[in-house]
Design a protein around this motif. Structure first.
Motif, PDB file in Angstrom:
ATOM      1  N   PRO A  28       0.838  -1.200   0.000  1.00 33.00           N
ATOM      2  CA  PRO A  28       0.000   0.000   0.000  1.00 33.00           C
ATOM      3  C   PRO A  28       0.875   1.253   0.000  1.00 33.00           C
ATOM      4  O   PRO A  28       1.892   1.310   0.699  1.00 33.00           O
ATOM      5  N   ARG A  39       0.819   5.624   0.264  1.00 30.40           N
ATOM      6  CA  ARG A  39      -0.025   6.694   0.805  1.00 30.40           C
ATOM      7  C   ARG A  39       0.299   8.020   0.131  1.00 30.40           C
ATOM      8  O   ARG A  39       1.459   8.380  -0.037  1.00 30.40           O
ATOM      9  N   ASP A  58      -8.693  -0.816   3.373  1.00 31.34           N
ATOM     10  CA  ASP A  58      -8.281   0.585   3.408  1.00 31.34           C
ATOM     11  C   ASP A  58      -7.655   1.062   2.101  1.00 31.34           C
ATOM     12  O   ASP A  58      -7.192   2.199   2.022  1.00 31.34           O
ATOM     13  N   VAL A  59      -7.627   0.191   1.096  1.00 30.30           N
ATOM     14  CA  VAL A  59      -6.959   0.552  -0.159  1.00 30.30           C
ATOM     15  C   VAL A  59      -7.924   0.413  -1.339  1.00 30.30           C
ATOM     16  O   VAL A  59      -8.928  -0.290  -1.254  1.00 30.30           O
ATOM     17  N   TYR A  60      -7.588   1.089  -2.437  1.00 35.32           N
ATOM     18  CA  TYR A  60      -8.369   0.952  -3.665  1.00 35.32           C
ATOM     19  C   TYR A  60      -8.125  -0.425  -4.277  1.00 35.32           C
ATOM     20  O   TYR A  60      -7.054  -1.023  -4.084  1.00 35.32           O
ATOM     21  N   PRO A  72      -2.247   0.475   6.200  1.00 40.38           N
ATOM     22  CA  PRO A  72      -3.519   0.178   5.538  1.00 40.38           C
ATOM     23  C   PRO A  72      -3.697  -1.323   5.314  1.00 40.38           C
ATOM     24  O   PRO A  72      -2.761  -2.023   4.925  1.00 40.38           O
ATOM     25  N   THR A  87      -3.119   2.297  -3.781  1.00 41.96           N
ATOM     26  CA  THR A  87      -3.145   3.534  -3.006  1.00 41.96           C
ATOM     27  C   THR A  87      -4.128   3.438  -1.851  1.00 41.96           C
ATOM     28  O   THR A  87      -5.242   2.920  -2.014  1.00 41.96           O
ATOM     29  N   ALA A  88      -3.706   3.932  -0.690  1.00 36.07           N
ATOM     30  CA  ALA A  88      -4.573   3.963   0.488  1.00 36.07           C
ATOM     31  C   ALA A  88      -5.646   5.032   0.308  1.00 36.07           C
ATOM     32  O   ALA A  88      -5.364   6.120  -0.186  1.00 36.07           O
ATOM     33  N   ARG A  89      -6.864   4.698   0.712  1.00 37.27           N
ATOM     34  CA  ARG A  89      -7.960   5.667   0.629  1.00 37.27           C
ATOM     35  C   ARG A  89      -7.750   6.827   1.608  1.00 37.27           C
ATOM     36  O   ARG A  89      -8.140   7.956   1.337  1.00 37.27           O
TER      37      ARG A  89
END
Length: 238
Positions: A19, A21, A71-73, A67, A58-60
């Motif tokens: 992940p 950020r 918590d990630v896309y 994450p 990518t982390a939301r």
């Protein structure tokens, strides 16, 4: 020099997932990353030793330090690690190159780091006059942006002008301009290069409007200040 080799490389059915950020990593682009979490450092060590691709998602929420799957896309990029440098503070600095879009199909492991089954998601590349027009428009907008933002070097524009592939141009510009994470992720998730260009054009238009309005306000404020200074000096002389 490795772009064609990277693009043709097969994406494994399962990848270790790192992940990230505050950044979206795209295919056909290079990205510098800082890694500090112990699980992420172990992932990078294993992938580097075994010369394996990794998945970057990518982390939301950039404030979450570790994450998890929720918590990630779901759409990210398969990437190769080109360079790894261990810093004195224990963190790791990476230079990665995006290879192909991927979608997370199923999470398979969370320890010692995340792993998932993935499927490659090749972009749909249209060859049309509209795409050609959108490419020219995006390049023109980038030129205006470079003229307004001192931090953007002229070399950025020259590099964009020399890109013949519309897909690569979209990802190159998206990597190098300021953009909100949801917008950047949207560009990654859109399947059609034509639609990506339309989205990028919309983002660039808004950014240019903000910058040009800011310059106008600054110019008017400077003009008003100079007027007040002239009036003050005249009163002093009188």
């Amino acid at each position: 020099d490795n772009e064609e080799e990277e693009e043709e490389a097969q994406v494994p059915a399962e990848l270790a997932i790192l992940p990230v950020r505050g950044v979206v990593v795209y295919p056909l682009t290079f990205q510098a990353l800082n890694v500090g979490q112990p699980r992420s450092i172990q992932l990078v060590d294993d992938a580097t030793v075994n010369k394996q691709m990794i998945g970057l998602v990518t982390a939301r929420d950039a404030d979450i330090e570790e994450p998890g799957p929720n918590d990630v896309y779901e759409v990210g990029v398969a990437a190769s690690i080109h360079r790894m440098i261990k810093a004195p503070d224990g963190t790791v600095r990476l230079l990665v190159q995006g290879v192909e879009r991927i979608r997370i199909d199923k999470w398979t492991r969370e320890a010692p780091y995340l792993r998932a089954q993935v499927s490659a998601q090749p972009d749909i590349v249209e060859d049309s006059l509209e795409v050609e027009a959108l490419v020219r428009n995006a390049t023109d907008q980038l030129q205006r942006l470079v003229s307004l933002v001192s931090q953007l070097p002229d070399e950025l524009l020259m590099a964009a002008i020399n890109l013949d592939d519309p897909r690569q141009l979209v990802y190159f510009i998206a990597t190098n301009i300021r953009m909100e994470i949801p917008d950047g992720q949207s560009i990654l998730e859109i399947d059609s290069v034509r639609e990506k260009l339309l989205k990028l054009t919309s983002i660039l238009t808004k950014e240019l409007e903000v910058l040009e309005l800011g310059r106008k306000i600054q110019t008017e404020a400077q003009s008003e200040l100079e007027k007040m200074q002239r009036e003050y000096f005249l009163r002093e002389q009188l």
